[in-house]
Design a protein around this motif. Structure first.
Motif, short mmCIF file in Angstrom:
data_model
loop_
_atom_site.label_atom_id
_atom_site.label_comp_id
_atom_site.label_asym_id
_atom_site.label_seq_id
_atom_site.Cartn_x
_atom_site.Cartn_y
_atom_site.Cartn_z
N UNK A 44 39.35 27.77 39.11
CA UNK A 44 38.33 28.35 38.25
C UNK A 44 37.43 29.25 39.08
N UNK A 45 37.23 30.47 38.62
CA UNK A 45 36.40 31.42 39.35
C UNK A 45 35.60 32.24 38.35
N UNK A 46 34.44 32.68 38.77
CA UNK A 46 33.62 33.54 37.91
C UNK A 46 34.15 34.97 37.95
N UNK A 47 33.87 35.70 36.90
CA UNK A 47 34.24 37.11 36.85
C UNK A 47 33.67 37.83 38.07
N UNK A 54 41.74 30.49 35.98
CA UNK A 54 40.78 30.62 34.90
C UNK A 54 39.60 31.42 35.40
N UNK A 55 39.30 32.52 34.70
CA UNK A 55 38.18 33.39 35.08
C UNK A 55 37.13 33.28 33.99
N UNK A 111 46.71 38.19 46.60
CA UNK A 111 45.26 38.26 46.72
C UNK A 111 44.72 38.92 45.46
N UNK A 112 43.86 38.22 44.77
CA UNK A 112 43.30 38.71 43.51
C UNK A 112 41.80 38.90 43.67
N UNK A 113 41.36 40.13 43.54
CA UNK A 113 39.95 40.47 43.67
C UNK A 113 39.42 41.03 42.35
N UNK A 114 38.10 41.08 42.24
CA UNK A 114 37.46 41.64 41.04
C UNK A 114 38.07 41.06 39.77
N UNK A 115 38.20 39.76 39.75
CA UNK A 115 38.84 39.09 38.62
C UNK A 115 38.01 39.26 37.35
N UNK A 116 38.70 39.37 36.24
CA UNK A 116 38.08 39.51 34.94
C UNK A 116 38.64 38.41 34.03
N UNK A 117 37.94 38.08 32.95
CA UNK A 117 38.42 37.00 32.07
C UNK A 117 39.85 37.23 31.55
N UNK A 118 40.22 38.47 31.40
CA UNK A 118 41.56 38.79 30.92
C UNK A 118 42.66 38.41 31.92
N UNK A 119 42.27 38.09 33.14
CA UNK A 119 43.25 37.64 34.13
C UNK A 119 43.57 36.15 33.98
N UNK A 120 42.86 35.48 33.10
CA UNK A 120 43.10 34.05 32.89
C UNK A 120 44.51 33.82 32.38
#
Length: 122
Positions: free
Chosen positions: A10-13, A119-120, A80-89
């Motif tokens: 789980x990570x924040x946007x 989960x973003x 490596x996933x950066x600048x995650x957005x909720x749509x990446x969930x």
């Protein structure tokens, strides 16, 4: 080839995560390695792939934010996933194919990991 994906959470946007996929059983460096993802209620979709010689192909939705790499000595591919957005969930799956070209369809891959949940939150 057996694949074991890890690193989800789980990570924040705006945050980052690094996924790993460890392979065993065959000569890892002969395989195209990819990441797919499947969001709730949606079909599994291609995210990114890396060929035997390190060529990469990204889905437009993750270009500039995600980076794939492989360590043939460790039989491992990373995302490596950066600048995650909720749509990446989604549940993220690694997949392997004894091939040269990176294909973007699920049917092109013979071997799949068990998936790791990302989960973003917004």
């Amino acid at each position: 080839v057996q694949l074991q994906a890890s690193g989800g959470g789980l990570v924040q946007a705006g945050g980052s995560l690094r996924l790993s996929c460890a392979a065993s059983g065959r000569t890892f460096n002969n395989y195209v390695m990819t990441w797919f993802r499947q969001a709730p209620g949606k079909a599994r979709e291609f995210v990114v792939g890396i060929s035997r010689n390190g060529d990469t192909h990204y889905a437009d939705s993750v270009k500039g934010r995600f980076a794939i790499s492989r360590d043939n000595a460790r039989n491992t591919v990373y995302l490596q996933m950066n600048s995650l957005i909720p749509e990446d969930t989604a549940i993220y799956y690694c997949a392997a194919a004894f091939a040269i070209a990176i294909r973007t369809t699920t049917t092109a891959y013979d071997y799949w990991g068990q998936g790791t949940l990302v989960t973003v939150s917004s």
